[in-house]
Scaffold this active site. Sequence first.
Site, PDB file in Angstrom:
ATOM      1  N   PRO A 111      63.617  37.560  41.412  1.00  0.00           N
ATOM      2  CA  PRO A 111      63.738  36.536  40.376  1.00  0.00           C
ATOM      3  C   PRO A 111      62.617  35.493  40.389  1.00  0.00           C
ATOM      4  O   PRO A 111      62.184  35.052  41.450  1.00  0.00           O
ATOM      5  CB  PRO A 111      65.089  35.872  40.685  1.00  0.00           C
ATOM      6  CG  PRO A 111      65.379  36.214  42.103  1.00  0.00           C
ATOM      7  CD  PRO A 111      64.757  37.550  42.341  1.00  0.00           C
ATOM      8  N   HIS A 128      66.806  35.113  50.908  1.00  0.00           N
ATOM      9  CA  HIS A 128      67.571  34.183  51.741  1.00  0.00           C
ATOM     10  C   HIS A 128      69.075  34.254  51.497  1.00  0.00           C
ATOM     11  O   HIS A 128      69.826  33.486  52.092  1.00  0.00           O
ATOM     12  CB  HIS A 128      67.078  32.749  51.470  1.00  0.00           C
ATOM     13  CG  HIS A 128      65.600  32.656  51.251  1.00  0.00           C
ATOM     14  ND1 HIS A 128      64.695  32.974  52.233  1.00  0.00           N
ATOM     15  CD2 HIS A 128      64.849  32.325  50.164  1.00  0.00           C
ATOM     16  CE1 HIS A 128      63.455  32.810  51.752  1.00  0.00           C
ATOM     17  NE2 HIS A 128      63.533  32.435  50.499  1.00  0.00           N
ATOM     18  N   ASP A 148      71.256  45.553  52.778  1.00  0.00           N
ATOM     19  CA  ASP A 148      71.979  46.822  52.992  1.00  0.00           C
ATOM     20  C   ASP A 148      71.266  47.992  52.314  1.00  0.00           C
ATOM     21  O   ASP A 148      71.223  49.099  52.857  1.00  0.00           O
ATOM     22  CB  ASP A 148      73.407  46.728  52.434  1.00  0.00           C
ATOM     23  CG  ASP A 148      74.376  46.071  53.409  1.00  0.00           C
ATOM     24  OD1 ASP A 148      73.997  45.848  54.572  1.00  0.00           O
ATOM     25  OD2 ASP A 148      75.515  45.777  52.992  1.00  0.00           O
ATOM     26  N   GLU A 192      58.123  43.539  53.461  1.00  0.00           N
ATOM     27  CA  GLU A 192      58.548  42.346  52.711  1.00  0.00           C
ATOM     28  C   GLU A 192      57.337  41.436  52.553  1.00  0.00           C
ATOM     29  O   GLU A 192      56.608  41.205  53.506  1.00  0.00           O
ATOM     30  CB  GLU A 192      59.642  41.632  53.526  1.00  0.00           C
ATOM     31  CG  GLU A 192      60.135  40.343  52.903  1.00  0.00           C
ATOM     32  CD  GLU A 192      61.178  39.650  53.805  1.00  0.00           C
ATOM     33  OE1 GLU A 192      61.942  40.331  54.506  1.00  0.00           O
ATOM     34  OE2 GLU A 192      61.196  38.409  53.797  1.00  0.00           O
ATOM     35  N   HIS A 243      55.772  37.703  50.760  1.00  0.00           N
ATOM     36  CA  HIS A 243      55.971  36.416  50.088  1.00  0.00           C
ATOM     37  C   HIS A 243      54.621  35.792  49.818  1.00  0.00           C
ATOM     38  O   HIS A 243      53.743  35.813  50.694  1.00  0.00           O
ATOM     39  CB  HIS A 243      56.821  35.477  50.949  1.00  0.00           C
ATOM     40  CG  HIS A 243      58.173  36.029  51.210  1.00  0.00           C
ATOM     41  ND1 HIS A 243      59.172  36.005  50.266  1.00  0.00           N
ATOM     42  CD2 HIS A 243      58.685  36.693  52.279  1.00  0.00           C
ATOM     43  CE1 HIS A 243      60.235  36.615  50.751  1.00  0.00           C
ATOM     44  NE2 HIS A 243      59.967  37.046  51.970  1.00  0.00           N
ATOM     45  N   SER A 275      54.104  32.589  49.348  1.00  0.00           N
ATOM     46  CA  SER A 275      54.016  31.366  50.154  1.00  0.00           C
ATOM     47  C   SER A 275      54.423  31.671  51.591  1.00  0.00           C
ATOM     48  O   SER A 275      54.983  32.732  51.877  1.00  0.00           O
ATOM     49  CB  SER A 275      54.949  30.303  49.561  1.00  0.00           C
ATOM     50  OG  SER A 275      56.300  30.721  49.675  1.00  0.00           O
ATOM     51  N   ARG A 316      58.321  26.093  55.028  1.00  0.00           N
ATOM     52  CA  ARG A 316      58.905  25.384  53.872  1.00  0.00           C
ATOM     53  C   ARG A 316      60.316  24.897  54.235  1.00  0.00           C
ATOM     54  O   ARG A 316      60.576  24.641  55.404  1.00  0.00           O
ATOM     55  CB  ARG A 316      58.902  26.320  52.650  1.00  0.00           C
ATOM     56  CG  ARG A 316      57.477  26.708  52.219  1.00  0.00           C
ATOM     57  CD  ARG A 316      57.470  27.594  50.987  1.00  0.00           C
ATOM     58  NE  ARG A 316      58.057  26.921  49.839  1.00  0.00           N
ATOM     59  CZ  ARG A 316      58.385  27.543  48.698  1.00  0.00           C
ATOM     60  NH1 ARG A 316      58.168  28.849  48.567  1.00  0.00           N
ATOM     61  NH2 ARG A 316      58.905  26.873  47.684  1.00  0.00           N
ATOM     62  N   ARG A 334      64.628  28.649  53.562  1.00  0.00           N
ATOM     63  CA  ARG A 334      63.682  29.746  53.294  1.00  0.00           C
ATOM     64  C   ARG A 334      63.241  30.460  54.568  1.00  0.00           C
ATOM     65  O   ARG A 334      62.585  31.497  54.526  1.00  0.00           O
ATOM     66  CB  ARG A 334      62.447  29.224  52.561  1.00  0.00           C
ATOM     67  CG  ARG A 334      62.733  28.797  51.147  1.00  0.00           C
ATOM     68  CD  ARG A 334      61.478  28.440  50.389  1.00  0.00           C
ATOM     69  NE  ARG A 334      61.774  27.483  49.357  1.00  0.00           N
ATOM     70  CZ  ARG A 334      62.233  27.812  48.135  1.00  0.00           C
ATOM     71  NH1 ARG A 334      62.395  29.049  47.792  1.00  0.00           N
ATOM     72  NH2 ARG A 334      62.520  26.866  47.256  1.00  0.00           N
TER      73      ARG A 334
HETATM   74  C1  DQA Z   1      58.866  33.603  47.465  1.00  0.00           C
HETATM   75  C2  DQA Z   1      59.509  32.595  48.422  1.00  0.00           C
HETATM   76  C3  DQA Z   1      60.990  32.386  48.093  1.00  0.00           C
HETATM   77  O1  DQA Z   1      61.567  31.447  48.986  1.00  0.00           O
HETATM   78  C4  DQA Z   1      61.139  31.876  46.675  1.00  0.00           C
HETATM   79  O2  DQA Z   1      62.508  31.764  46.343  1.00  0.00           O
HETATM   80  C5  DQA Z   1      60.394  32.675  45.676  1.00  0.00           C
HETATM   81  C6  DQA Z   1      59.074  33.202  46.013  1.00  0.00           C
HETATM   82  C7  DQA Z   1      57.362  33.767  47.706  1.00  0.00           C
HETATM   83  O3  DQA Z   1      56.802  34.741  47.221  1.00  0.00           O
HETATM   84  O4  DQA Z   1      56.739  32.905  48.345  1.00  0.00           O
HETATM   85  O5  DQA Z   1      60.813  32.817  44.532  1.00  0.00           O
HETATM   86  O6  DQA Z   1      59.466  34.873  47.693  1.00  0.00           O
END
Ligand code: DQA
Length: 143
Positions: free
Chosen positions: A9, A80, A87, A99, A101, A103, A108, A112
């Site tokens: 999202p 989170h 699962d 995975e 991200h 950021s 943060r 998170r």
């Molecule tokens: C994120 C980090 C998440 O905490 C946040 O809700 C996002 C983006 C990132 O790519 O840094 O929507 O996944």
Amino acid sequence: MKLLVINGPNINMIGIREKSIYGDVSYEEIVSEIKTYAKSKNIEIKVKQSNHEGDLVTWIQDAYFKKYDGIIINPAAYTHTSIAIADAIKAISPIPVIEIHLSDISDREDFRKISYCAPYCIKQIKGFGYKGYLMAIDEFLSL
Ligand code: DQA
């Protein structure tokens, strides 16, 4: 090699939302960078985004039935909160999942710092902006 990139999202709002955290490169540009990079490495890649948790679960399962070699996932806020996504990642083992991200989620808010998915992923890449997706592709190439 066939890889699936799944974005959760609000990732479609990258380039618009919280630019000081996520940068000003648009989601469309990021998708194009991923596709160009994958092509240069002879990798077949599909990039998807949804704001709905169940879509992410279904696409993770699809990767198993469609015989993908790996998944790169940015579950966004569901990282989170979602046991369902964790699962699903567990269910398709041994298909490797990375995975990512944009950021650095470890630097943060406290909420998170928790990832329900990370224990079932072979790697977590964070804090490198969209380059993290390209780093994940390299990681799959090195497996
Ligand atoms: C994120 C980090 C998440 O905490 C946040 O809700 C996002 C983006 C990132 O790519 O840094 O929507 O996944």
